[in-house]
Structures are given as C-alpha cells and as structure tokens.
Design an enzyme around this catalytic site. Structure first.
Site, PDB file in Angstrom:
ATOM      1  N   ASP A  19       0.852  -1.200   0.000  1.00 20.81           N
ATOM      2  CA  ASP A  19       0.000   0.000   0.000  1.00 20.81           C
ATOM      3  C   ASP A  19       0.880   1.240   0.000  1.00 20.81           C
ATOM      4  OD1 ASP A  19      -2.342   1.383  -0.084  1.00 20.81           O
ATOM      5  OD2 ASP A  19      -3.103   0.728   1.859  1.00 20.81           O
ATOM      6  N   HIS A  58     -10.036  -2.263  -7.891  1.00 20.04           N
ATOM      7  CA  HIS A  58     -10.032  -1.167  -6.908  1.00 20.04           C
ATOM      8  C   HIS A  58      -9.259   0.068  -7.381  1.00 20.04           C
ATOM      9  CE1 HIS A  58      -9.922   0.926  -3.125  1.00 20.04           C
ATOM     10  NE2 HIS A  58      -8.627   0.768  -2.988  1.00 20.04           N
TER      11      HIS A  58
HETATM   12 FE1  N7H Z   1      -7.472   1.772  -1.604  1.00 20.60          FE
HETATM   13  N1  N7H Z   1      -6.178  -2.844  -0.976  1.00 20.60           N
HETATM   14  O1  N7H Z   1      -5.383  -3.379  -0.275  1.00 20.60           O
HETATM   15  O2  N7H Z   1      -6.808  -3.472  -1.784  1.00 20.60           O
HETATM   16  N2  N7H Z   1      -5.854   0.674  -2.193  1.00 20.60           N
HETATM   17  N3  N7H Z   1      -7.907   0.374  -0.208  1.00 20.60           N
HETATM   18  N4  N7H Z   1      -9.000   2.947  -0.937  1.00 20.60           N
HETATM   19  N5  N7H Z   1      -6.963   3.218  -2.909  1.00 20.60           N
HETATM   20  C1  N7H Z   1      -4.904   1.067  -3.099  1.00 20.60           C
HETATM   21  O3  N7H Z   1      -1.442   2.586  -4.908  1.00 20.60           O
HETATM   22  C2  N7H Z   1      -7.359  -0.885  -0.063  1.00 20.60           C
HETATM   23  C3  N7H Z   1      -9.842   2.665   0.088  1.00 20.60           C
HETATM   24  C4  N7H Z   1      -7.655   4.392  -3.142  1.00 20.60           C
HETATM   25  O4  N7H Z   1      -3.820   6.203  -7.831  1.00 20.60           O
HETATM   26  C5  N7H Z   1      -3.949   0.033  -3.276  1.00 20.60           C
HETATM   27  O5  N7H Z   1      -1.016   2.695  -2.783  1.00 20.60           O
HETATM   28  C6  N7H Z   1      -8.017  -1.555   1.046  1.00 20.60           C
HETATM   29  C7  N7H Z   1     -10.895   3.641   0.158  1.00 20.60           C
HETATM   30  C8  N7H Z   1      -6.943   5.207  -4.109  1.00 20.60           C
HETATM   31  O6  N7H Z   1      -3.703   4.186  -8.632  1.00 20.60           O
HETATM   32  C9  N7H Z   1      -4.328  -1.018  -2.465  1.00 20.60           C
HETATM   33  C10 N7H Z   1      -8.930  -0.669   1.554  1.00 20.60           C
HETATM   34  C11 N7H Z   1     -10.662   4.521  -0.866  1.00 20.60           C
HETATM   35  C12 N7H Z   1      -5.820   4.483  -4.455  1.00 20.60           C
HETATM   36  C13 N7H Z   1      -5.543  -0.617  -1.791  1.00 20.60           C
HETATM   37  C14 N7H Z   1      -8.870   0.527   0.773  1.00 20.60           C
HETATM   38  C15 N7H Z   1      -9.448   4.086  -1.528  1.00 20.60           C
HETATM   39  C16 N7H Z   1      -5.853   3.236  -3.703  1.00 20.60           C
HETATM   40  C17 N7H Z   1      -2.764   0.045  -4.229  1.00 20.60           C
HETATM   41  C18 N7H Z   1      -9.873  -0.825   2.691  1.00 20.60           C
HETATM   42  C19 N7H Z   1     -11.446   5.718  -1.294  1.00 20.60           C
HETATM   43  C20 N7H Z   1      -4.742   4.899  -5.453  1.00 20.60           C
HETATM   44  C21 N7H Z   1      -1.524   0.597  -3.608  1.00 20.60           C
HETATM   45  C22 N7H Z   1      -9.748  -1.691   3.650  1.00 20.60           C
HETATM   46  C23 N7H Z   1     -12.760   5.742  -1.308  1.00 20.60           C
HETATM   47  C24 N7H Z   1      -5.161   4.565  -6.851  1.00 20.60           C
HETATM   48  C25 N7H Z   1      -1.314   2.084  -3.795  1.00 20.60           C
HETATM   49  C26 N7H Z   1      -4.132   5.016  -7.853  1.00 20.60           C
HETATM   50  C27 N7H Z   1      -4.876   2.272  -3.780  1.00 20.60           C
HETATM   51  C28 N7H Z   1      -6.345  -1.407  -0.930  1.00 20.60           C
HETATM   52  C29 N7H Z   1      -9.676   1.614   0.960  1.00 20.60           C
HETATM   53  C30 N7H Z   1      -8.844   4.755  -2.578  1.00 20.60           C
HETATM   54  C31 N7H Z   1      -3.557  -2.322  -2.374  1.00 20.60           C
HETATM   55  C32 N7H Z   1      -7.765  -2.954   1.558  1.00 20.60           C
HETATM   56  C33 N7H Z   1     -12.039   3.671   1.170  1.00 20.60           C
HETATM   57  C34 N7H Z   1      -7.344   6.572  -4.608  1.00 20.60           C
END
Ligand code: N7H
Length: 466
Positions: free
Chosen positions: A194, A328
C-alpha cells in the site's frame, strides 16, 4: 526541495503533505466540554503539532540514521489535530466557508453513512457505537513504537487535564493502528503493498517519478491554486485540508478462502488465486500493476519507481483483458478511462495516509476461513473537497456499477474491495471472458468514521486557541 512561493511548510500540519513516518499511530477522538478551558489548553498543545517542515527534517534524520547502519529505529513521534463541523460549532467558530462548499463536512459522516452504502449489503449499519456519538475532534499521534506514542499521549492528556477536575475534553474513543510485522510492514491485511500512488503536488514534490500528472496544491490544501474557491477562502482555512477518517474492518480469512476457491484459470497464468486477487485490486501483492504484468507477477516492476505507477488502463480490443474496469485502483483513479475523454479528475484525487490495525490472522482463523478478531485499515485521506474527493470516489465510482461510463462493452460492476451495495458483482474477472460476472461477499465492512478539517498552524494559534 523547492517550494512554490505560496506554500509555507511551517504552517501546514505534517501528515497532510509529508505523511508521518510511523510504525504505530493512535487516533484519539474527543468531545469538548469546556470551551473556554479547551481554548487555553490548546495554546499549550499547539507547540506539539508537527508541521510539514518538521516531518521533512525527521525523514532526513531517519535517512542519516539508516546510512550509518543503525538497526534500531530512531525514537520519533508526530502529533496533529483536526476538528469536525460539530467541533467548530461547539467552539463557536464560523466555518460556513467550509460547510457552504462541502455538504459532507456539514452533515458529518454518520448522516452520510447510508449514502456511502455502509448499510447497503447487510441492511443495517455495522458502526461501532462510539462513532454514533458526537465527535468534535481527533488527535493523531504517530511514532516508531507504542511506548513512544503512549508517552506522547500521556503528555497530551495532561495538557487537556484528562482525568482531573480541569479536563476540557472527554475521550469518545481511541484506536491504535500498527503496521504489519517485518517484511509485511508496508502491506495492508489482504497482503497488498500500500502507499504507492498518491498525487504528486506541484511546487512540493520535486522531480516526481512518472505516473498520473501532478496536481496543483489546491487539490489537497485550501486556498491554493487548484482550489476552485481559492479566492474566497478566509485566511484561517488557508493551508488546511479536509481529513476523512474511516474505520474499515477487513475479512481477511474470508478473502483468502474466496481467492483459493475461485482461481482464475487463464492461459499463461501461474497461480489462479493470486491472479484473481491481483485483478480485484489492479495490482499484485508486490505492488506491480496488472496492466504491466497481466498474467503473472513481475516484482521488479514494483521495485522500480519509474515503472510502478507509470501506466494507463484503456487498451485496444478487450478493454478488461489486462485489468477489470471495477478493479479497486481503476475505480478510485480511473486515469485515462476518463482523462482520454477530456474529463479532468484532478479534484477527485486524495492523499491517503492510513495504517493497518489489528492482529495477524491466527491459525484458527486460517483453518476455519472465518474472522474472529477485528483487523483492517484505519483509512485516512486529505483533500480540498470531501464531496469531490473521498465521498465522490466511494459513491460515484466504487459503489456505481456503471462506472467507468460509456462505451464499456460490459457492465463494470462494483469495486470488489471497498464497493458497498446490495450485491457486490463485477465483470472482467477472467481476462479471456470479460462478460463473465462474479458475485463476491463483502470483504470490507465500514465500522464508523467522521469528517474533519485539519487547520493550519496559524489558525490553530490565532483562531482556535485562546
Ligand atoms: Fe485503496 N487494498 O489493499 O486493496 N488501495 N484500499 N481505498 N486506494 C490502493 O497505490 C485498499 C480505500 C484508493 O492512484 C492500493 O497505494 C483496502 C478507500 C486510491 O492508482 C491497495 C482498503 C478509498 C488508491 C488498496 C482501501 C481508496 C488506492 C494500491 C480498505 C477511497 C490509489 C496501492 C480496507 C474511497 C489509486 C497504492 C491510484 C490504492 C487497498 C480503501 C482509494 C492495495 C484494503 C475507502 C485513490
């Protein structure tokens, strides 16, 4: 480091642009009981607040410490503070400039919960009762160890007189987050790296690696170019940012069982379960984007800052061949799915600063495939507009089965990680059969949260403290 003239690193709370260096973090949610006393005590608290400039210096100290081959972590702690609309009301501060443009901030997160889809799947809100109470503010304390953070918390509690007759605030809830152990430290609980993709800020991030285009500072900080209301912002909100906190439980054993029992059997794939996970997120656990390594992981790409965020989604022919529309990271930052049609998504971008919480999966949970112990993500993000940032991503993108819109050959479906709806269904799970739909259990359960505003140092000193 180069600064645009208007950005003052001594006036901006550090977590916003620099992110606390941290192994552990406590979120201390409070109610204000005695306004006059609180404002006085706040004046003693403000010197503890770490700014962007101080965190940049802390990071240099950490770099030097590592260079001299020190294995021990440097003792280091950072403190920030933010207030909800109810908090400003209680303090008698006119925050109409914030609420006029941000319905979400005005209503608070509990009132927004249904629209965020929090009760959509189960029909009931699974919120921790603490978040159903009025929360006026949150103090964030992050550091390299629990003892360091505890010591700082004790100091903060002493300043606000907690436990004594001159207490001005009352704890509503405190939650500890901890990064995962050892080599998993940068990975969230489902196992994925992350913290890779956050917007680069023009005038702050010097020579950002290739990736989505850098955004104006006003996308994250109020009162700067890129903030559509920049010219009408009163001085006290300038250099501040809206902080969204979400307490998100993750059903990790259930997620793992689902991957194990639904492998994607595609020609050329090495591990169908890993491939399914990668297609749900849009990245492999290593952080490698699936569009750059569609069938098997190539961890070299994740390690290369020039490649790990340098990709687009639209591709010729089978538009979900490399990455499902609903993955996601495609839902939450659609990149050229929208920008190639001339849609500007800069204001929809957010600065994420979350931390994992809860223990590792136990052997019993692994064997049963059922969660016994609460774990997940304390999701934090900063933005100039909650309506356009977090709330927009959650409601209009992740929860919207028809997003990305227009000309998609299949209905994309919901974001399988954070999408909330009556049924969590998406297409594109199989690279060769994108029309095939999958119905998934809900793996992320929202348990509460609140919308806050993280003011500048000047506002803390001159507008909030007495
Ligand atoms: Fe997310 N995951 O582990 O699957 N997220 N996220 N997120 N997320 C991202 O690029 C995760 C949540 C965004 O610019 C990564 O840092 C999990 C919410 C955005 O390419 C991973 C949860 C919201 C990005 C996860 C969670 C977002 C992003 C890739 C909850 C907004 C960047 C690693 C438990 C509503 C996208 C990274 C980009 C990336 C996960 C929550 C948004 C692995 C497990 C609630 C904007």
């Amino acid at each position: 480091m180069s600064w645009s003239e208007s950005l003052n690193p001594d006036n901006i709370q550090g977590d916003i642009l620099s992110g606390f260096p941290k192994k552990t973090e406590i979120f201390f949610f409070f109610q204000i009981h005695d306004v006059a006393v609180f404002r006085k005590q706040l004046a003693d608290f403000v010197p503890l607040v770490k700014t962007v400039a101080q965190i940049l210096r802390d990071r240099e100290t950490i770099r030097d410490h590592k260079r001299s081959n020190n294995k021990e972590l440097v003792a280091m702690v950072g403190v920030n503070i933010a207030f909800s609309h109810k908090g400003f009301n209680k303090l008698g501060i006119d925050d109409s400039n914030l609420t006029n443009n941000d319905e979400n901030f005005k209503s608070g997160q509990e009132a927004d919960a249904e629209l965020l889809g929090d009760s959509a799947t189960s029909g009931t809100l699974d919120w921790d009762p603490a978040f159903l109470q009025d929360i006026h503010g949150v103090i964030l304390i992050a550091g390299e160890s629990r003892p360091t953070v505890h010591d700082k918390l004790t100091q903060v509690e002493r300043i606000f007189g907690i436990g004594s007759s001159h207490a001005s605030i009352k704890k509503v809830k405190s939650i500890f987050g901890d990064v995962r152990p050892d080599e998993l430290s940068a990975h969230e609980h489902f196992g994925f790296l992350d913290g890779i993709s956050n917007p680069a800020i023009i005038g702050f991030d010097k020579d950002p690696p290739p990736g989505p285009r850098p955004v104006q500072p006003g996308v994250i900080l109020l009162g700067h170019s890129g903030d559509p209301q920049a010219s009408s912002r009163p001085k006290w909100v300038v250099d501040g940012s809206f902080l969204v906190f979400r307490y998100l439980s993750q059903k990790v054993p259930e997620f793992n069982t689902y991957l194990e029992t639904h492998p994607v059997l595609a020609d050329g794939a090495v591990d169908g379960s890993e491939l399914l996970g990668a297609r749900l997120v849009g990245r492999w656990k290593s952080g490698t984007p699936v569009v750059l390594a569609p069938l098997k992981d190539d961890p070299e790409i994740a390690r290369d800052p020039n490649r790990n965020n340098n990709f687009l989604f639209s591709n010729e022919g089978n538009a979900q061949g490399k990455c499902p529309f609903a993955a996601h990271i495609r839902k939450t930052n659609p990149r050229d799915d929208l920008t190639s049609r001339g849609v500007d998504i800069d204001l929809n971008r957010i600065m994420r600063r979350g931390i994992a919480f809860g223990p590792e999966v136990t052997i019993r949970e692994k064997e049963s495939g059922r969660t016994d112990r609460d774990r997940g993500l304390l999701f934090v993000c900063y933005q100039t507009s909650i309506n356009k940032g977090f709330a927009f991503q959650q409601k209009s993108w992740s929860n919207n089965p028809n997003f990305p819109p227009e000309a998609t050959p299949q209905v994309p479906g919901l974001d399988p990680i954070v999408g909330q709806g009556n049924i969590i269904k998406l297409s594109g799970v199989h690279p060769d059969d994108p029309g095939q739909e999958a119905v998934l259990p809900k793996f992320v359960v929202p348990k509460g949260g609140e919308y806050f505003f993280s003011p500048s140092l000047e506002a803390l000193r001159e507008t909030l403290a007495a």
